[in-house]
Design an enzyme around this catalytic site. Structure first.
Site, mmCIF file in Angstrom:
data_model
loop_
_atom_site.group_PDB
_atom_site.id
_atom_site.type_symbol
_atom_site.label_atom_id
_atom_site.label_comp_id
_atom_site.label_asym_id
_atom_site.label_seq_id
_atom_site.Cartn_x
_atom_site.Cartn_y
_atom_site.Cartn_z
ATOM 1 N N ARG A 30 12.443 -2.936 12.385
ATOM 2 C CA ARG A 30 11.250 -2.643 12.900
ATOM 3 C C ARG A 30 10.688 -3.626 14.269
ATOM 4 O O ARG A 30 10.519 -4.611 13.838
ATOM 5 C CB ARG A 30 10.170 -2.640 12.078
ATOM 6 C CG ARG A 30 10.356 -1.392 11.128
ATOM 7 C CD ARG A 30 9.413 -1.360 9.918
ATOM 8 N NE ARG A 30 8.074 -1.304 10.247
ATOM 9 C CZ ARG A 30 7.103 -1.047 9.595
ATOM 10 N NH1 ARG A 30 7.372 -0.391 8.222
ATOM 11 N NH2 ARG A 30 5.858 -0.872 10.050
ATOM 12 N N ARG A 47 -10.382 1.602 8.544
ATOM 13 C CA ARG A 47 -10.340 0.237 8.749
ATOM 14 C C ARG A 47 -11.361 -0.325 9.490
ATOM 15 O O ARG A 47 -11.510 -1.672 9.625
ATOM 16 C CB ARG A 47 -9.106 -0.035 9.583
ATOM 17 C CG ARG A 47 -7.616 0.097 8.858
ATOM 18 C CD ARG A 47 -6.719 -0.227 9.662
ATOM 19 N NE ARG A 47 -5.355 -0.189 8.664
ATOM 20 C CZ ARG A 47 -4.243 -0.390 9.035
ATOM 21 N NH1 ARG A 47 -3.801 -0.199 10.332
ATOM 22 N NH2 ARG A 47 -3.331 -0.524 8.262
ATOM 23 N N ARG A 68 -1.841 -9.195 13.030
ATOM 24 C CA ARG A 68 -2.202 -8.127 12.397
ATOM 25 C C ARG A 68 -3.198 -8.407 11.226
ATOM 26 O O ARG A 68 -4.115 -7.800 10.937
ATOM 27 C CB ARG A 68 -1.191 -7.197 11.866
ATOM 28 C CG ARG A 68 -0.527 -6.359 12.987
ATOM 29 C CD ARG A 68 0.802 -5.888 12.701
ATOM 30 N NE ARG A 68 0.706 -4.996 11.562
ATOM 31 C CZ ARG A 68 1.989 -4.535 10.754
ATOM 32 N NH1 ARG A 68 3.131 -5.239 11.087
ATOM 33 N NH2 ARG A 68 1.818 -3.929 9.703
ATOM 34 N N LYS A 115 0.822 -1.204 -0.103
ATOM 35 C CA LYS A 115 0.066 0.073 -0.017
ATOM 36 C C LYS A 115 0.771 1.324 -0.137
ATOM 37 O O LYS A 115 0.590 2.135 -0.653
ATOM 38 C CB LYS A 115 -0.791 0.048 1.215
ATOM 39 C CG LYS A 115 -2.074 -1.073 1.386
ATOM 40 C CD LYS A 115 -2.952 -0.609 2.514
ATOM 41 C CE LYS A 115 -2.193 -0.811 3.697
ATOM 42 N NZ LYS A 115 -1.621 -1.863 4.280
ATOM 43 N N ARG A 132 11.066 -7.012 5.589
ATOM 44 C CA ARG A 132 10.885 -5.546 6.063
ATOM 45 C C ARG A 132 11.590 -5.277 7.242
ATOM 46 O O ARG A 132 12.246 -4.581 7.675
ATOM 47 C CB ARG A 132 9.725 -4.864 5.658
ATOM 48 C CG ARG A 132 9.492 -3.370 5.814
ATOM 49 C CD ARG A 132 8.308 -2.935 5.662
ATOM 50 N NE ARG A 132 7.304 -3.344 6.620
ATOM 51 C CZ ARG A 132 5.962 -2.878 6.688
ATOM 52 N NH1 ARG A 132 5.440 -2.344 5.670
ATOM 53 N NH2 ARG A 132 5.394 -3.060 7.564
#
Length: 189
Positions: free
Chosen positions: A135, A90, A146, A15, A129
């Site tokens: 992260r 969302r 998630r 996205k 990622r």
């Protein structure tokens, strides 16, 4: 021509990357709630401290916090020629809130881009990622949680926009240029 768009898809579906490409192509502003949350967390703002509690668990930040942030952002001058929201709405409650914000300005959404992708591929992407970007909110357990929360909460959001004829479903897997071309073609259709 004003463009008011949403981009929806599971975490890791591209996205953010596609939002940047689309907004550049259309000359509109990308608004990513994830980027706004991460900036607030980094700066340890009150919003960031509150948001971090939820983000660390892989949960979504409460609507009250998110809605206020998005409403403030949509009131800024740089969105007058259009925007692409990434990561919002969302929930159906957020859809209704966004409808109210836009209606107050005499506006409607033009389209909702729905990126789709295989769940196992998404987990691989997000783990890679996490490794590259360091992260700490992207462990495999948090990622799978998630994705589960995404499915539960956004199915109704997509259905609401599909009922309005706004959804443009696009396969989010493939080379970046291919995915961008698919999105732009879907927006023209």
């Amino acid at each position: 021509m004003t463009k008011r768009l949403l981009i929806v898809g599971p975490p890791g579906s591209g996205k953010g990357t596609q939002a940047a490409r689309i907004t550049e192509g259309l000359g509109v502003v990308a608004i990513s709630t994830g980027d706004i949350f991460r900036a607030n967390v980094k700066e340890m703002t009150p919003l960031g401290i509150e948001a971090k509690k939820y983000m660390d668990r892989g949960d979504y930040v409460p609507d009250s916090v998110t809605n206020s942030m998005v409403e403030d952002r949509l009131a800024q001058d740089d969105v007058k020629d259009g925007f692409l929201l990434d990561g919002y709405p969302r929930t159906v409650a957020q859809v209704e809130f966004l409808d109210g914000v836009l209606k107050a300005k005499g506006q409607d959404l033009d389209a909702v881009i729905l990126l789709t992708a295989d769940e196992d591929e998404l987990v691989k992407r997000l783990l890679k990622r996490a490794e590259i970007e360091g992260r700490d909110d992207d462990t495999e357990d948090v990622i799978r949680h998630r994705l589960s929360v995404y499915k539960e909460q956004t199915a109704d959001v997509v259905a609401a926009y599909r009922d309005r004829g706004l959804v443009r479903e696009v396969d989010g897997l493939g080379e970046l240029d291919e995915v961008t071309a698919r999105i732009m073609d879907a927006l023209k259709a």
